[in-house]
Design a protein around this motif. Sequence first.
Motif: not given
Length: 139
Positions: A97-98, A101-102, A106
């Motif tokens: 996520i950071n 690549k949300n 997730s």
Amino acid sequence: MSNSDASISSMFDPDEINRLKKADPDAVVVLKRYFKEQQDHRLSIEKAEAEFEIKRKERELDRLDKDAVMFRIIQILGMIFAFSLIGLGMYFSYSLINGGKNMAGSLFGGGTLIAAGSIFTRFALKHLSEKRLSDVESK
């Protein structure tokens, strides 16, 4: 007939006892001593067998206690390992996520939590059903 003769007469025919007394006046005493020695020997064998069985049961209980302790240690190590894997999975999800690549982060984080919950639930249900089965068997 004396008291000692009465206990022997229950095992032998009275005529046979009288013949033995005629042949040897001490025959009844010898027979009583012989039967007493036989009884003492039988009792000592039964006592030895009982003591052996008690020791065998004690060894079995000691082994079961050790098995229970080892099972508990394995359970604790399994929990530590599982939480470590969950932590690593969540950290990897955080890294994804950071990194922008949300969606992947997730999905990976959600998949990690669902897999961990599924494993813990399956383990808890298995343990509960084994406990119920052992309770039923012990009744």
